[in-house]
Scaffold this motif. Structure first.
Motif, short mmCIF file in Angstrom:
data_model
loop_
_atom_site.label_atom_id
_atom_site.label_comp_id
_atom_site.label_asym_id
_atom_site.label_seq_id
_atom_site.Cartn_x
_atom_site.Cartn_y
_atom_site.Cartn_z
N ALA A 1 5.51 4.70 1.95
CA ALA A 1 5.87 5.85 2.77
C ALA A 1 6.77 5.44 3.93
O ALA A 1 7.79 6.11 4.19
CB ALA A 1 4.61 6.53 3.30
N SER B 1 6.04 11.00 3.82
CA SER B 1 4.61 10.96 4.12
C SER B 1 3.84 10.26 3.00
O SER B 1 4.33 10.14 1.87
CB SER B 1 4.06 12.37 4.29
OG SER B 1 4.05 13.04 3.04
N THR B 2 2.62 9.83 3.30
CA THR B 2 1.78 9.23 2.26
C THR B 2 1.44 10.26 1.19
O THR B 2 1.29 9.91 0.02
CB THR B 2 0.49 8.63 2.86
OG1 THR B 2 -0.21 9.65 3.58
CG2 THR B 2 0.79 7.46 3.77
N THR C 1 3.45 12.56 0.07
CA THR C 1 4.61 12.62 -0.82
C THR C 1 4.58 11.45 -1.80
O THR C 1 4.88 11.61 -2.98
CB THR C 1 5.91 12.62 -0.01
OG1 THR C 1 5.92 13.77 0.83
CG2 THR C 1 7.13 12.63 -0.91
N VAL C 2 4.20 10.28 -1.31
CA VAL C 2 4.07 9.11 -2.20
C VAL C 2 3.01 9.39 -3.25
O VAL C 2 3.23 9.19 -4.45
CB VAL C 2 3.74 7.83 -1.41
CG1 VAL C 2 3.47 6.67 -2.36
CG2 VAL C 2 4.85 7.49 -0.43
N SER C 3 1.87 9.87 -2.81
CA SER C 3 0.78 10.16 -3.73
C SER C 3 1.19 11.20 -4.77
O SER C 3 0.98 11.02 -5.97
CB SER C 3 -0.44 10.66 -2.95
OG SER C 3 -1.48 11.00 -3.83
N VAL D 1 11.04 7.57 -3.86
CA VAL D 1 9.70 7.01 -3.71
C VAL D 1 9.41 6.00 -4.82
O VAL D 1 8.93 4.88 -4.57
CB VAL D 1 8.62 8.12 -3.70
CG1 VAL D 1 7.23 7.54 -3.84
CG2 VAL D 1 8.74 8.94 -2.43
N THR E 1 0.84 -1.21 0.00
CA THR E 1 0.00 0.00 0.00
C THR E 1 0.87 1.25 0.00
O THR E 1 2.09 1.19 0.18
CB THR E 1 -0.90 0.05 1.24
OG1 THR E 1 -0.07 0.22 2.40
CG2 THR E 1 -1.74 -1.22 1.37
N VAL E 2 0.22 2.39 -0.15
CA VAL E 2 0.90 3.67 -0.09
C VAL E 2 1.56 3.85 1.28
O VAL E 2 2.64 4.45 1.38
CB VAL E 2 -0.09 4.82 -0.41
CG1 VAL E 2 -1.14 4.97 0.66
CG2 VAL E 2 0.64 6.12 -0.63
N TYR E 3 0.97 3.26 2.31
CA TYR E 3 1.55 3.35 3.65
C TYR E 3 2.87 2.58 3.73
O TYR E 3 3.81 3.02 4.39
CB TYR E 3 0.56 2.81 4.69
CG TYR E 3 -0.72 3.61 4.72
CD1 TYR E 3 -0.78 4.85 5.34
CD2 TYR E 3 -1.87 3.12 4.11
CE1 TYR E 3 -1.95 5.59 5.35
CE2 TYR E 3 -3.05 3.85 4.11
CZ TYR E 3 -3.08 5.09 4.74
OH TYR E 3 -4.24 5.83 4.74
N ASP E 4 2.94 1.44 3.05
CA ASP E 4 4.17 0.65 3.04
C ASP E 4 5.29 1.41 2.34
O ASP E 4 6.43 1.43 2.81
CB ASP E 4 3.94 -0.70 2.33
CG ASP E 4 2.90 -1.56 3.02
OD1 ASP E 4 2.85 -1.56 4.27
OD2 ASP E 4 2.12 -2.22 2.30
N TYR F 1 4.74 -2.06 -5.36
CA TYR F 1 3.56 -1.20 -5.19
C TYR F 1 3.09 -0.68 -6.54
O TYR F 1 3.88 -0.21 -7.36
CB TYR F 1 3.89 -0.01 -4.28
CG TYR F 1 2.80 1.03 -4.25
CD1 TYR F 1 1.62 0.81 -3.55
CD2 TYR F 1 2.94 2.23 -4.95
CE1 TYR F 1 0.61 1.78 -3.54
CE2 TYR F 1 1.94 3.19 -4.93
CZ TYR F 1 0.78 2.94 -4.22
OH TYR F 1 -0.22 3.90 -4.22
#
Length: 125
Positions: free
Chosen positions: A11, A17-18, A20-22, A39, A6-9, A48
């Protein structure tokens, strides 16, 4: 990792931060180049892939359109000469929708319906 990353993984592993990933995926110009590269490399390393359905929930848009049309051609026989049974403009409209969806980055779902004996109201006139 037995589940889909996931985006959390991403990050957590990249130390960002999530958001920044997004942004690295959706608005790369908002992220410093070195951070974006970190990232993206981290995302690739753990497998991911951004979720289109999650993006749709966040933005309120699925990024997909559906086009449904009736198939009036199935009831015609080889001897049929009434061209009103062959609405060629339907093909032109479909092609136009396909091209515009491609230009805008949308997915297009096509569907057609048909019931036995169901022809346009003026087909027999």
């Amino acid at each position: 990792m037995g589940r889909r990353p996931t985006v959390y993984d991403v990050a957590a592993r990249a130390g960002v931060s999530t958001a920044t990933v997004s942004f690295s995926f959706t608005q790369p110009d908002r992220v410093k180049k070195s951070t974006r590269e970190l990232v993206l490399a981290t995302a690739a390393a753990i497998g991911y892939v951004p979720s289109a359905s999650a993006r749709g929930l966040a933005t309120g848009s699925a990024g997909a359109l559906g086009l449904y049309s009736f198939d009036y051609q199935l009831d015609t026989s080889a001897e049929e000469t009434d061209l009103r049974h062959f609405p060629m403009y339907v093909d032109e409209v479909q092609r136009g929708v396909q091209l515009e969806c491609r230009r805008r980055g949308y997915a297009l779902m096509l569907g057609a319906g048909h019931q036995e004996g169901q022809l346009p109201a003026d087909a027999g006139n």
